[in-house]
Design a protein around this motif. Structure first.
Motif, PDB file in Angstrom:
ATOM      1  N   VAL A 133       0.809  -1.282   0.074  1.00 42.37           N
ATOM      2  CA  VAL A 133      -0.031  -0.135  -0.080  1.00 42.37           C
ATOM      3  C   VAL A 133       0.996   1.309  -0.115  1.00 42.37           C
ATOM      4  O   VAL A 133       2.106   1.297   0.253  1.00 42.37           O
ATOM      5  N   THR A 134       0.213   2.230  -0.715  1.00 37.40           N
ATOM      6  CA  THR A 134       1.110   3.511  -0.437  1.00 37.40           C
ATOM      7  C   THR A 134       0.747   4.459   0.809  1.00 37.40           C
ATOM      8  O   THR A 134      -0.443   4.493   1.053  1.00 37.40           O
ATOM      9  N   ALA A 135       1.897   4.760   1.393  1.00 33.08           N
ATOM     10  CA  ALA A 135       1.772   5.384   2.845  1.00 33.08           C
ATOM     11  C   ALA A 135       1.523   6.801   2.736  1.00 33.08           C
ATOM     12  O   ALA A 135       1.648   7.473   1.550  1.00 33.08           O
ATOM     13  N   PRO A 136       0.734   7.493   3.657  1.00 37.34           N
ATOM     14  CA  PRO A 136       0.289   9.153   3.394  1.00 37.34           C
ATOM     15  C   PRO A 136       1.827   9.619   3.541  1.00 37.34           C
ATOM     16  O   PRO A 136       2.690   9.152   4.101  1.00 37.34           O
ATOM     17  N   VAL A 137       1.868  10.718   2.765  1.00 36.93           N
ATOM     18  CA  VAL A 137       3.294  11.523   2.681  1.00 36.93           C
ATOM     19  C   VAL A 137       3.293  12.566   3.936  1.00 36.93           C
ATOM     20  O   VAL A 137       2.816  13.646   3.642  1.00 36.93           O
ATOM     21  N   ALA A 138       3.400  12.178   5.064  1.00 37.53           N
ATOM     22  CA  ALA A 138       3.687  12.940   6.343  1.00 37.53           C
ATOM     23  C   ALA A 138       4.952  13.767   6.311  1.00 37.53           C
ATOM     24  O   ALA A 138       5.970  13.445   5.919  1.00 37.53           O
ATOM     25  N   TYR A 139       4.645  15.289   6.436  1.00 41.01           N
ATOM     26  CA  TYR A 139       5.854  16.205   6.592  1.00 41.01           C
ATOM     27  C   TYR A 139       6.464  16.125   5.328  1.00 41.01           C
ATOM     28  O   TYR A 139       7.591  16.671   4.916  1.00 41.01           O
ATOM     29  N   ALA A 140       5.944  15.712   4.001  1.00 42.29           N
ATOM     30  CA  ALA A 140       6.756  15.863   2.874  1.00 42.29           C
ATOM     31  C   ALA A 140       6.996  17.319   2.429  1.00 42.29           C
ATOM     32  O   ALA A 140       8.077  17.389   2.004  1.00 42.29           O
ATOM     33  N   GLU A 191       7.557  19.931   4.021  1.00 41.56           N
ATOM     34  CA  GLU A 191       8.221  20.419   5.086  1.00 41.56           C
ATOM     35  C   GLU A 191       9.838  19.932   5.088  1.00 41.56           C
ATOM     36  O   GLU A 191      10.965  20.412   5.037  1.00 41.56           O
ATOM     37  N   THR A 192       9.841  18.577   4.629  1.00 42.08           N
ATOM     38  CA  THR A 192      11.189  17.990   4.632  1.00 42.08           C
ATOM     39  C   THR A 192      11.571  17.488   3.341  1.00 42.08           C
ATOM     40  O   THR A 192      12.725  17.331   3.325  1.00 42.08           O
ATOM     41  N   GLY A 193      10.774  17.214   2.272  1.00 37.69           N
ATOM     42  CA  GLY A 193      11.116  16.773   1.032  1.00 37.69           C
ATOM     43  C   GLY A 193      11.379  15.074   1.099  1.00 37.69           C
ATOM     44  O   GLY A 193      11.299  14.607   0.150  1.00 37.69           O
ATOM     45  N   VAL A 194      11.145  14.548   2.188  1.00 43.97           N
ATOM     46  CA  VAL A 194      11.149  12.997   2.355  1.00 43.97           C
ATOM     47  C   VAL A 194       9.915  12.501   1.889  1.00 43.97           C
ATOM     48  O   VAL A 194       8.788  13.030   2.061  1.00 43.97           O
ATOM     49  N   VAL A 195       9.972  11.711   0.700  1.00 43.43           N
ATOM     50  CA  VAL A 195       8.381  11.129   0.239  1.00 43.43           C
ATOM     51  C   VAL A 195       8.509   9.383   0.393  1.00 43.43           C
ATOM     52  O   VAL A 195       9.471   8.768   0.042  1.00 43.43           O
ATOM     53  N   ILE A 196       7.425   8.921   1.044  1.00 44.66           N
ATOM     54  CA  ILE A 196       7.319   7.510   0.940  1.00 44.66           C
ATOM     55  C   ILE A 196       6.869   7.160  -0.524  1.00 44.66           C
ATOM     56  O   ILE A 196       5.605   7.303  -0.755  1.00 44.66           O
ATOM     57  N   GLN A 197       7.339   6.454  -1.130  1.00 43.06           N
ATOM     58  CA  GLN A 197       6.985   5.679  -2.382  1.00 43.06           C
ATOM     59  C   GLN A 197       6.023   4.596  -2.109  1.00 43.06           C
ATOM     60  O   GLN A 197       5.003   4.227  -2.881  1.00 43.06           O
ATOM     61  N   LYS A 198       6.469   3.564  -1.312  1.00 44.78           N
ATOM     62  CA  LYS A 198       5.853   2.441  -0.979  1.00 44.78           C
ATOM     63  C   LYS A 198       5.984   1.730   0.397  1.00 44.78           C
ATOM     64  O   LYS A 198       6.965   2.248   1.010  1.00 44.78           O
ATOM     65  N   LYS A 212      19.498  12.359   4.305  1.00 50.29           N
ATOM     66  CA  LYS A 212      21.002  12.534   4.454  1.00 50.29           C
ATOM     67  C   LYS A 212      21.294  14.093   4.752  1.00 50.29           C
ATOM     68  O   LYS A 212      22.385  14.503   5.253  1.00 50.29           O
ATOM     69  N   ASP A 213      20.555  15.082   4.633  1.00 48.93           N
ATOM     70  CA  ASP A 213      20.697  16.356   4.948  1.00 48.93           C
ATOM     71  C   ASP A 213      19.924  16.717   6.259  1.00 48.93           C
ATOM     72  O   ASP A 213      20.162  17.780   6.752  1.00 48.93           O
ATOM     73  N   GLY A 214      19.665  15.624   6.985  1.00 46.28           N
ATOM     74  CA  GLY A 214      19.071  15.774   8.431  1.00 46.28           C
ATOM     75  C   GLY A 214      17.539  15.794   8.616  1.00 46.28           C
ATOM     76  O   GLY A 214      17.044  16.147   9.576  1.00 46.28           O
ATOM     77  N   ASP A 215      16.849  16.162   7.275  1.00 45.01           N
ATOM     78  CA  ASP A 215      15.476  15.972   7.564  1.00 45.01           C
ATOM     79  C   ASP A 215      14.921  14.631   8.183  1.00 45.01           C
ATOM     80  O   ASP A 215      15.339  13.746   7.965  1.00 45.01           O
ATOM     81  N   LEU A 216      13.759  14.940   8.946  1.00 46.92           N
ATOM     82  CA  LEU A 216      13.178  13.711   9.553  1.00 46.92           C
ATOM     83  C   LEU A 216      11.853  13.440   8.813  1.00 46.92           C
ATOM     84  O   LEU A 216      11.108  14.354   8.458  1.00 46.92           O
ATOM     85  N   TYR A 217      11.386  12.324   8.933  1.00 47.20           N
ATOM     86  CA  TYR A 217      10.114  11.849   8.452  1.00 47.20           C
ATOM     87  C   TYR A 217       9.571  10.858   9.615  1.00 47.20           C
ATOM     88  O   TYR A 217      10.405   9.886  10.055  1.00 47.20           O
TER      89      TYR A 217
END
Length: 255
Positions: A21-28, A30-37, A134-139
């Protein structure tokens, strides 16, 4: 008393389907971290019996412009119901697919200490993903989405007499049981509808003949008229807490 369980990561011990399932993109934003799967147990309900040796995998594929770091990576599936709480969790192994994208996998093996949860915890569990770019952003997805964790259901069947003459009564019995996580055994599942199905010899498809409810002990019993050689079985659709189950077909020779 709250019981929590930390399980061992067995890297490479289990390989499951990449479907998820595709996860909801929390904080994307703000941080740029994207959950794809995001996948638990290959996208299938997690069905547990009474064994301490079962395994499953939590897998997440994520991306960030700077790449995904293995630092602070954490995956978990847990549930709290009243005073009961259970958790399977740990630090996954992250493998880079490119400069921006990585897949992190956690394989959980039930141990002898806290193998299966309490009966009250069967149902939808929270899936937690924590990652660091790697730039320190958290998800952190804050426990969404949900994934079903179910008690394993089992069915038996017996059709008699064997052989039977065409047009004569055929008695079909069986029993529906499900895993009792509290007692580490299987017990009858009472007052549940179960389909009686027949597959004619030489064919591949079962057809539902009737629906029968289990008694207080999970037992099933009904009588049908013998008409052709074939296989008889019971089939249970499952519930929100218990997995679906079908008995192996019992072949009857009709003369």
């Amino acid at each position: 008393m709250r019981a929590t369980s930390r399980h061992t990561v067995l890297t490479g011990a289990l390989v499951l389907s990449a479907s998820a399932v595709t996860a909801p993109v929390a904080y994307a934003a703000e941080t740029g971290v994207v959950i794809q799967k995001l996948s638990v147990n290959g996208g299938k309900p997690l069905v547990l019996g009474t064994s301490q040796t079962e395994s499953f995998t939590i897998s997440v594929t994520a991306s960030d412009d700077s790449g995904i770091s293995s630092n602070l990576a954490f995956l978990a599936i847990d549930r709290e119901a009243g005073d009961d709480y259970w958790s399977y969790h740990g630090s996954p192994k992250c493998t880079a697919a490119s400069a921006t994208t990585s897949t992190c996998k956690l394989t959980v093996k039930l141990d002898s200490g806290w193998g299966v949860p309490r009966n009250a915890l069967a149902g939808p569990w929270d899936v937690t993903v924590q990652l660091q770019a790697k730039d320190g952003d958290l998800y952190n997805n804050a426990g969404e989405p949900k994934h079903p964790v179910l008690r394993r259901g089992k069915l038996t069947v017996d059709a008699s007499p064997e052989p039977v003459y065409k047009g004569k009564p055929l008695k079909v019995t069986g029993k529906l049981t499900r895993a009792n996580w509290d007692k580490r055994t299987y017990a009858g599942y009472a007052d549940k509808p179960v389909k009686l199905q027949f597959r004619k010899a030489g064919t591949n498809t079962y057809t539902t003949v009737k629906t029968v409810s289990t008694n207080n002990y999970g037992n099933l019993s009904t009588t049908v008229t013998a008409s052709a050689d074939g296989y008889w079985r019971w089939s249970f659709a499952g519930t929100s807490t218990t997995s679906a189950a079908s008995a192996a077909g019992d072949y009857v020779d009709v003369r």
